[in-house]
Design an enzyme around this catalytic site. Sequence first.
Site, PDB file in Angstrom:
ATOM      1  N   ASP A  36       2.964   4.045   4.700  1.00 46.15           N
ATOM      2  CA  ASP A  36       1.744   3.586   5.377  1.00 46.15           C
ATOM      3  C   ASP A  36       1.909   2.152   5.870  1.00 46.15           C
ATOM      4  OD1 ASP A  36       1.823   2.552   2.768  1.00 46.15           O
ATOM      5  OD2 ASP A  36      -0.289   2.965   2.333  1.00 46.15           O
ATOM      6  N   ASP A  46       4.543  -4.470   3.284  1.00 46.99           N
ATOM      7  CA  ASP A  46       3.915  -5.777   3.088  1.00 46.99           C
ATOM      8  C   ASP A  46       5.002  -6.741   2.593  1.00 46.99           C
ATOM      9  OD1 ASP A  46       2.232  -7.851   2.386  1.00 46.99           O
ATOM     10  OD2 ASP A  46       0.979  -6.716   1.037  1.00 46.99           O
ATOM     11  N   PHE A  48      -5.795  -7.757   4.481  1.00 43.71           N
ATOM     12  CA  PHE A  48      -5.814  -6.501   3.742  1.00 43.71           C
ATOM     13  C   PHE A  48      -6.566  -5.460   4.566  1.00 43.71           C
ATOM     14  CE2 PHE A  48      -6.744  -3.375   0.536  1.00 43.71           C
ATOM     15  CZ  PHE A  48      -5.566  -3.348  -0.190  1.00 43.71           C
TER      16      PHE A  48
HETATM   17  P1  IMP Z   1       4.824  -3.920  -0.636  1.00 47.19           P
HETATM   18  O1  IMP Z   1       5.639  -3.482  -1.806  1.00 47.19           O
HETATM   19  O2  IMP Z   1       4.216  -5.293  -0.875  1.00 47.19           O
HETATM   20  O3  IMP Z   1       5.570  -3.871   0.678  1.00 47.19           O
HETATM   21  O4  IMP Z   1       3.559  -2.992  -0.539  1.00 47.19           O
HETATM   22  C1  IMP Z   1       3.638  -1.671  -0.155  1.00 47.19           C
HETATM   23  C2  IMP Z   1       2.450  -0.874  -0.628  1.00 47.19           C
HETATM   24  O5  IMP Z   1       1.329  -1.696  -0.975  1.00 47.19           O
HETATM   25  C3  IMP Z   1       1.953  -0.003   0.495  1.00 47.19           C
HETATM   26  O6  IMP Z   1       2.614   1.244   0.504  1.00 47.19           O
HETATM   27  C4  IMP Z   1       0.472   0.106   0.191  1.00 47.19           C
HETATM   28  O7  IMP Z   1       0.226   1.164  -0.708  1.00 47.19           O
HETATM   29  C5  IMP Z   1       0.107  -1.203  -0.469  1.00 47.19           C
HETATM   30  N1  IMP Z   1      -0.449  -2.176   0.499  1.00 47.19           N
HETATM   31  C6  IMP Z   1       0.132  -3.307   0.971  1.00 47.19           C
HETATM   32  N2  IMP Z   1      -0.668  -3.938   1.835  1.00 47.19           N
HETATM   33  C7  IMP Z   1      -1.798  -3.188   1.932  1.00 47.19           C
HETATM   34  C8  IMP Z   1      -3.022  -3.308   2.702  1.00 47.19           C
HETATM   35  O8  IMP Z   1      -3.241  -4.233   3.505  1.00 47.19           O
HETATM   36  N3  IMP Z   1      -3.923  -2.319   2.512  1.00 47.19           N
HETATM   37  C9  IMP Z   1      -3.738  -1.268   1.667  1.00 47.19           C
HETATM   38  N4  IMP Z   1      -2.619  -1.110   0.950  1.00 47.19           N
HETATM   39  C10 IMP Z   1      -1.655  -2.066   1.074  1.00 47.19           C
END
Ligand code: IMP
Length: 182
Positions: free
Chosen positions: A108, A111, A160
Amino acid sequence: MPFAHGTHEKINAGIKKILIPEEKILTRVKELGEEISKDYATKNPILIGILKGSLFFLSDLMRAISVDCCVDFMSLASYSGEKSNGIVRLLLDLRESIEGRDVLIVEDIVDTGLTLSYLENILKTRNPRSLEVCSLLSKPECRKNAVKTKYVGFNIPNEFVVGYGLDLDEKYRNLPYIGVLK
Ligand code: IMP
């Protein structure tokens, strides 16, 4: 077919602004499907949907792909509310072997990149023929781990977001658009 305007009023009340309207999402998903179909024209890729956030993206993307493809799912956890706790856990693993397969991870949002690099490390040990990533959204400013995302729907600012599968504590997933919370 987009949802009629005026639906989801109760949920809309928590949203500050619509960042990506439904029509724009669907157009972009079709473009990604066409690009993937060209790149995998002679292959039979396996799409790995990362639950739960990729659920609508995966189902729309898969229908926009015109070559033979399979699907499987994984689930990982690292978020609580709007903050990542930095520790990634594997909650659900694949049913099938990916040895020798062309694997496309369907996410999805990327981040910090921590979830994706954890996932890539696990999947690489299983000897796929190729391993690529297709993410609907990316927040390039937030990256802590360098990850290679071959297909990205939209780069977005560090806010977010919820909707079209993305949640805040399991809420807002059913919004048909991507919105920023109040
Ligand atoms: P990362 O490990 O920080 O790259 O985060 C990845 C996961 O965090 C994604 O697959 C989402 O499930 C969640 N996530 C990160 N940012 C958002 C956001 O803005 N909204 C909702 N879920 C998020």
